[in-house]
Design a protein around this motif. Sequence first.
Motif, PDB file in Angstrom:
ATOM      1  N   GLU A  81       4.495  -5.504  -3.956  1.00  0.00           N
ATOM      2  CA  GLU A  81       4.316  -5.308  -2.383  1.00  0.00           C
ATOM      3  C   GLU A  81       5.921  -5.746  -2.239  1.00  0.00           C
ATOM      4  O   GLU A  81       6.644  -4.552  -1.004  1.00  0.00           O
ATOM      5  CB  GLU A  81       4.079  -6.946  -1.420  1.00  0.00           C
ATOM      6  CG  GLU A  81       2.708  -6.754  -1.974  1.00  0.00           C
ATOM      7  CD  GLU A  81       1.813  -8.094  -1.062  1.00  0.00           C
ATOM      8  OE1 GLU A  81       2.086  -8.535   0.271  1.00  0.00           O
ATOM      9  OE2 GLU A  81       0.631  -8.230  -0.854  1.00  0.00           O
ATOM     10  N   PHE A  85       5.324  -0.770  -3.304  1.00  0.00           N
ATOM     11  CA  PHE A  85       5.277   0.163  -2.063  1.00  0.00           C
ATOM     12  C   PHE A  85       6.320   0.268  -1.666  1.00  0.00           C
ATOM     13  O   PHE A  85       5.821   1.188  -0.425  1.00  0.00           O
ATOM     14  CB  PHE A  85       3.882  -0.855  -1.628  1.00  0.00           C
ATOM     15  CG  PHE A  85       2.200  -1.207  -2.114  1.00  0.00           C
ATOM     16  CD1 PHE A  85       1.970  -0.247  -3.397  1.00  0.00           C
ATOM     17  CD2 PHE A  85       2.143  -2.281  -2.738  1.00  0.00           C
ATOM     18  CE1 PHE A  85       0.844  -0.166  -3.741  1.00  0.00           C
ATOM     19  CE2 PHE A  85       0.581  -2.485  -3.235  1.00  0.00           C
ATOM     20  CZ  PHE A  85       0.215  -0.988  -3.947  1.00  0.00           C
ATOM     21  N   TRP A 188      -1.310  -2.308   1.980  1.00  0.00           N
ATOM     22  CA  TRP A 188      -0.119  -2.215   2.581  1.00  0.00           C
ATOM     23  C   TRP A 188       0.716  -2.813   3.711  1.00  0.00           C
ATOM     24  O   TRP A 188       0.999  -2.906   4.116  1.00  0.00           O
ATOM     25  CB  TRP A 188       0.635  -2.029   1.223  1.00  0.00           C
ATOM     26  CG  TRP A 188       2.484  -3.187   1.256  1.00  0.00           C
ATOM     27  CD1 TRP A 188       2.890  -4.051   0.568  1.00  0.00           C
ATOM     28  CD2 TRP A 188       3.554  -2.006   1.429  1.00  0.00           C
ATOM     29  NE1 TRP A 188       3.548  -4.466   0.936  1.00  0.00           N
ATOM     30  CE2 TRP A 188       4.414  -2.847   1.613  1.00  0.00           C
ATOM     31  CE3 TRP A 188       3.467  -0.449   2.273  1.00  0.00           C
ATOM     32  CZ2 TRP A 188       5.925  -2.171   2.577  1.00  0.00           C
ATOM     33  CZ3 TRP A 188       5.018  -0.731   2.737  1.00  0.00           C
ATOM     34  CH2 TRP A 188       6.509  -1.343   2.483  1.00  0.00           C
TER      35      TRP A 188
END
Length: 194
Positions: A81, A85, A188
């Motif tokens: 995260e 991403f 995400w």
Amino acid sequence: MSNPSSTEAPALTPRFCFNEKLLQDFLRLSRSTIDDSITQNLNALFTPSQQGFDPSSTAVRQTDSSGRKVIDPEACQGFKENVLFSSWQTRSDVLNYCAGVATSPDPEDPDLILRETESARDRERVVNERLDPYSARFFPKEARTESLANLIRNQRVVEDIIRSRSWGLVNERCGGSSLSWEEALNDWRKKHQR
């Protein structure tokens, strides 16, 4: 673990996009700090000292990768995260912006007049291919928007390959996910309203 701030998006301007070397350097640097060193980044998440040293682990040589320990799920999720991403999204933002620049009219094209002159000369040229079969060849200079569009297309193919490879390694080390990298990145994005 790599610092995601090292791959922050540059100021997005048409000038940045048309400077193809700068654009490629940004993408290359971003990929090298996160995706090219994905194994090192994942190794940095594994902390063997939490489990204590097992002397019997040195008695037998470990040659297969199935003996690898799975990394802590929280550390993996944080890496995905906060680092992986966000790096992918930054590169996607740059590629999407530059793709928009490539499809827009370019009133500041420095070679526009030269291309128009060459095109006018080519229309006036009389070609006798029997005398010179190569005289019909004419290679007009490519507009910088066309060149940028080709570069963006190529870089998107590279991104797809790199992200697939990185996602495969993340799934191998962090425990498999049934999601593809595209689905995981889209999830995400939904969480982060991008």
